[in-house]
Design a protein around this motif. Structure first.
Motif, PDB file in Angstrom:
ATOM      1  N   GLU A 143      73.487 -21.829  55.325  1.00  0.00           N
ATOM      2  CA  GLU A 143      73.698 -23.268  55.192  1.00  0.00           C
ATOM      3  C   GLU A 143      75.093 -23.627  55.681  1.00  0.00           C
ATOM      4  OE1 GLU A 143      71.617 -24.824  51.302  1.00  0.00           O
ATOM      5  OE2 GLU A 143      72.603 -22.909  50.876  1.00  0.00           O
ATOM      6  N   ASP A 144      75.220 -24.751  56.369  1.00  0.00           N
ATOM      7  CA  ASP A 144      76.519 -25.207  56.877  1.00  0.00           C
ATOM      8  C   ASP A 144      77.247 -26.009  55.805  1.00  0.00           C
ATOM      9  OD1 ASP A 144      76.396 -24.037  59.420  1.00  0.00           O
ATOM     10  OD2 ASP A 144      75.088 -25.632  60.129  1.00  0.00           O
ATOM     11  N   ARG A 145      77.435 -25.391  54.677  1.00  0.00           N
ATOM     12  CA  ARG A 145      78.194 -25.996  53.585  1.00  0.00           C
ATOM     13  C   ARG A 145      78.719 -24.879  52.705  1.00  0.00           C
ATOM     14  NH1 ARG A 145      75.664 -26.058  48.634  1.00  0.00           N
ATOM     15  NH2 ARG A 145      73.485 -25.380  48.589  1.00  0.00           N
ATOM     16  N   VAL A 146      79.694 -25.192  51.893  1.00  0.00           N
ATOM     17  CA  VAL A 146      80.251 -24.236  50.937  1.00  0.00           C
ATOM     18  C   VAL A 146      80.451 -24.955  49.604  1.00  0.00           C
ATOM     19  CG1 VAL A 146      81.409 -22.756  52.630  1.00  0.00           C
ATOM     20  CG2 VAL A 146      82.600 -24.758  51.717  1.00  0.00           C
ATOM     21  N   PRO A 147      80.632 -24.219  48.521  1.00  0.00           N
ATOM     22  CA  PRO A 147      80.904 -24.867  47.234  1.00  0.00           C
ATOM     23  C   PRO A 147      82.176 -25.711  47.300  1.00  0.00           C
ATOM     24  CG  PRO A 147      80.360 -22.551  46.933  1.00  0.00           C
ATOM     25  CD  PRO A 147      80.530 -22.755  48.393  1.00  0.00           C
ATOM     26  N   PRO A 148      82.250 -26.761  46.506  1.00  0.00           N
ATOM     27  CA  PRO A 148      83.420 -27.661  46.545  1.00  0.00           C
ATOM     28  C   PRO A 148      84.757 -26.955  46.364  1.00  0.00           C
ATOM     29  CG  PRO A 148      81.661 -28.638  45.248  1.00  0.00           C
ATOM     30  CD  PRO A 148      81.213 -27.236  45.569  1.00  0.00           C
ATOM     31  N   PHE A 149      84.783 -25.877  45.578  1.00  0.00           N
ATOM     32  CA  PHE A 149      86.072 -25.250  45.276  1.00  0.00           C
ATOM     33  C   PHE A 149      86.676 -24.494  46.460  1.00  0.00           C
ATOM     34  CE2 PHE A 149      82.878 -22.150  43.967  1.00  0.00           C
ATOM     35  CZ  PHE A 149      83.349 -20.955  44.514  1.00  0.00           C
ATOM     36  N   ILE A 150      85.910 -24.278  47.551  1.00  0.00           N
ATOM     37  CA  ILE A 150      86.503 -23.654  48.741  1.00  0.00           C
ATOM     38  C   ILE A 150      86.350 -24.541  49.979  1.00  0.00           C
ATOM     39  CG2 ILE A 150      86.308 -21.267  47.941  1.00  0.00           C
ATOM     40  CD1 ILE A 150      83.844 -20.990  49.760  1.00  0.00           C
ATOM     41  N   LYS A 151      85.887 -25.756  49.808  1.00  0.00           N
ATOM     42  CA  LYS A 151      85.706 -26.665  50.943  1.00  0.00           C
ATOM     43  C   LYS A 151      87.049 -26.930  51.618  1.00  0.00           C
ATOM     44  CE  LYS A 151      83.392 -30.952  52.243  1.00  0.00           C
ATOM     45  NZ  LYS A 151      82.626 -32.139  51.751  1.00  0.00           N
ATOM     46  N   GLY A 152      87.056 -26.805  52.950  1.00  0.00           N
ATOM     47  CA  GLY A 152      88.272 -27.016  53.713  1.00  0.00           C
ATOM     48  C   GLY A 152      89.172 -25.810  53.821  1.00  0.00           C
ATOM     49  N   SER A 153      88.783 -24.702  53.194  1.00  0.00           N
ATOM     50  CA  SER A 153      89.618 -23.493  53.208  1.00  0.00           C
ATOM     51  C   SER A 153      89.375 -22.618  54.425  1.00  0.00           C
ATOM     52  CB  SER A 153      89.361 -22.664  51.943  1.00  0.00           C
ATOM     53  OG  SER A 153      88.036 -22.129  51.969  1.00  0.00           O
ATOM     54  N   GLY A 154      88.249 -22.850  55.108  1.00  0.00           N
ATOM     55  CA  GLY A 154      87.891 -21.983  56.227  1.00  0.00           C
ATOM     56  C   GLY A 154      87.171 -20.719  55.809  1.00  0.00           C
ATOM     57  N   LEU A 155      87.002 -20.535  54.511  1.00  0.00           N
ATOM     58  CA  LEU A 155      86.361 -19.330  53.998  1.00  0.00           C
ATOM     59  C   LEU A 155      84.863 -19.542  53.827  1.00  0.00           C
ATOM     60  CD1 LEU A 155      88.872 -18.326  51.165  1.00  0.00           C
ATOM     61  CD2 LEU A 155      88.665 -17.282  53.437  1.00  0.00           C
ATOM     62  N   GLY A 156      84.101 -18.490  54.106  1.00  0.00           N
ATOM     63  CA  GLY A 156      82.674 -18.522  53.847  1.00  0.00           C
ATOM     64  C   GLY A 156      82.370 -18.115  52.417  1.00  0.00           C
ATOM     65  N   TRP A 157      81.106 -18.201  52.052  1.00  0.00           N
ATOM     66  CA  TRP A 157      80.695 -17.877  50.683  1.00  0.00           C
ATOM     67  C   TRP A 157      79.335 -17.200  50.721  1.00  0.00           C
ATOM     68  CZ3 TRP A 157      83.259 -17.301  46.462  1.00  0.00           C
ATOM     69  CH2 TRP A 157      82.633 -17.300  45.215  1.00  0.00           C
ATOM     70  N   VAL A 158      79.176 -16.184  49.890  1.00  0.00           N
ATOM     71  CA  VAL A 158      77.889 -15.513  49.713  1.00  0.00           C
ATOM     72  C   VAL A 158      77.540 -15.592  48.245  1.00  0.00           C
ATOM     73  CG1 VAL A 158      76.608 -13.346  49.889  1.00  0.00           C
ATOM     74  CG2 VAL A 158      78.285 -13.946  51.652  1.00  0.00           C
ATOM     75  N   THR A 159      76.353 -16.089  47.942  1.00  0.00           N
ATOM     76  CA  THR A 159      75.911 -16.201  46.557  1.00  0.00           C
ATOM     77  C   THR A 159      74.488 -15.667  46.455  1.00  0.00           C
ATOM     78  OG1 THR A 159      75.737 -17.714  44.671  1.00  0.00           O
ATOM     79  CG2 THR A 159      75.029 -18.555  46.812  1.00  0.00           C
ATOM     80  N   ALA A 160      73.968 -15.568  45.255  1.00  0.00           N
ATOM     81  CA  ALA A 160      72.648 -14.959  45.066  1.00  0.00           C
ATOM     82  C   ALA A 160      71.905 -15.621  43.922  1.00  0.00           C
ATOM     83  CB  ALA A 160      72.779 -13.460  44.794  1.00  0.00           C
ATOM     84  N   GLU A 161      70.601 -15.584  44.014  1.00  0.00           N
ATOM     85  CA  GLU A 161      69.727 -15.949  42.905  1.00  0.00           C
ATOM     86  C   GLU A 161      68.722 -14.828  42.702  1.00  0.00           C
ATOM     87  OE1 GLU A 161      68.036 -19.831  43.026  1.00  0.00           O
ATOM     88  OE2 GLU A 161      69.952 -20.817  43.465  1.00  0.00           O
ATOM     89  N   TYR A 162      68.301 -14.651  41.440  1.00  0.00           N
ATOM     90  CA  TYR A 162      67.454 -13.512  41.057  1.00  0.00           C
ATOM     91  C   TYR A 162      66.359 -14.008  40.129  1.00  0.00           C
ATOM     92  CZ  TYR A 162      66.274  -9.282  38.291  1.00  0.00           C
ATOM     93  OH  TYR A 162      65.629  -8.272  37.624  1.00  0.00           O
TER      94      TYR A 162
END
Length: 237
Positions: free
Chosen positions: A44-63
Motif C-alpha cells: 500500500e502507498d501509505r504508512v501509519p501516521p506516526f512515520i508519515k513524512g519520515s521516508g521510512l517504510g513499514w511492515v505489519t502483520a495480521e494473524y
C-alpha cells in the motif's frame, strides 16, 4: 522416543508453495508437518501516521485461525466482536520479526501488510507464520524492484522461526502439538538467516531448566533456522 518417531534434532517436513493466491503481491502456503499457514503480502502507498513524512517504510502483520484449524471448532473472532489476546500478541510478534529483516529506508514510504491465516494447526503456528510470511514479503518486494519502485533491495536477511523444547527430559527441535502440550519447557526462537537473534520466547511449563539445556535448545534452533532459510531462498528464487 518422540511421538512422531523423529530424531531429537529432526524437523517436520517443510513445503513452501509460492504464488498460491491470484491477487496478492506476494503469497506463500507453508506446510510444516500438519501445520499449514497461508501467508499473503499486500503493498500500500501509505504508512501509519506516526512515520508519515519520515521516508521510512513499514511492515505489519495480521494473524488468524480458521474455525476448524483445530480438532474442535473455534468461534470466529469476528463473531465475538474483538480479537483475543493471543491473536494480538502473535500478530505483533510477526510484525516485529519481519521488520527486523527489512531496511525500511530502502523500502521507501510504503506499507506492506502480511496476513497469516492458519488453515490447519498442529503446533508452531506463529513460527510457520513468520517463516512463510517472509517468503510472501520477499515476493512482494521482488515486484517492487522489478517495477523500479525500489532501487536497492530492502530485504537484508531471511527471517525464520522455530520452536524447541524439553520433551520427556530431552531437548527437541520443532515441537508438534502432542509434544507442545506435554513439554516441560517450551520456546520459540526467531532469528535471521545469519543466526542473529530477533526474539526468544521461553517458559518453564512443567519444570525449570538449566543454562546447559538453554544452550542445547539454542543450538537446535540455529540448526532449524538454517534449514528454514534454505527452504525460504529456494521457494522465493
Amino acid at each position: 522416543m518422540r511421538p512422531s518417531g523423529r530424531a531429537l534434532d529432526e524437523m517436520r517436513s517443510v513445503v513452501i508453495e509460492t504464488s498460491f493466491t491470484k491477487h496478492a503481491e506476494g503469497s506463500a502456503l507453508i506446510k510444516m508437518g500438519d501445520t499449514h499457514v497461508l501467508c499473503t503480502a499486500t503493498i500500500e502507498d501509505r504508512v501509519p501516521p506516526f512515520i508519515k513524512g519520515s521516508g521510512l517504510g513499514w511492515v505489519t502483520a495480521e494473524y488468524g485461525m480458521l474455525p476448524r484449524a483445530t480438532s474442535t471448532r473455534m468461534r470466529r473472532e469476528a463473531a465475538a466482536g474483538k480479537q483475543g489476546g493471543r491473536t494480538v500478541e502473535i500478530q505483533r510478534l510477526i510484525g516485529r520479526a519481519l521488520r527486523a529483516g527489512v531496511d525500511r529506508v530502502a523500502l521507501g514510504e510504503r506499507q506492506i501488510t502480511v496476513d497469516c491465516d492458519v488453515l490447519q494447526a498442529d503446533g508452531g503456528t506463529r513460527c510457520a507464520s513468520i517463516t512463510g510470511g517472509w517468503v510472501a514479503l520477499r515476493l512482494a518486494v521482488n515486484k517492487l524492484m522489478k517495477a523500479g519502485d525500489v532501487i536497492s533491495d530492502p530485504m537484508v536477511d531471511p527471517v525464520a522461526a522455530i520452536s524447541c523444547g524439553i520433551y520427556a527430559g530431552q531437548p527437541v527441535l520443532d515441537l508438534d502439538y502432542p509434544e507442545d502440550s506435554e513439554a516441560g519447557v517450551d520456546g520459540n526462537f526467531i532469528m535471521t538467516g545469519s543466526h542473529k537473534l530477533i526474539e526468544v520466547q521461553m517458559s518453564a511449563e512443567g519444570s525449570v531448566f538449566s543454562r546447559n539445556q538453554m544452550d542445547a535448545l539454542m543450538d537446535l534452533a540455529e540448526k532449524g533456522v538454517s534449514e528454514l532459510a534454505e527452504a525460504q531462498k529456494a521457494a522465493a528464487a
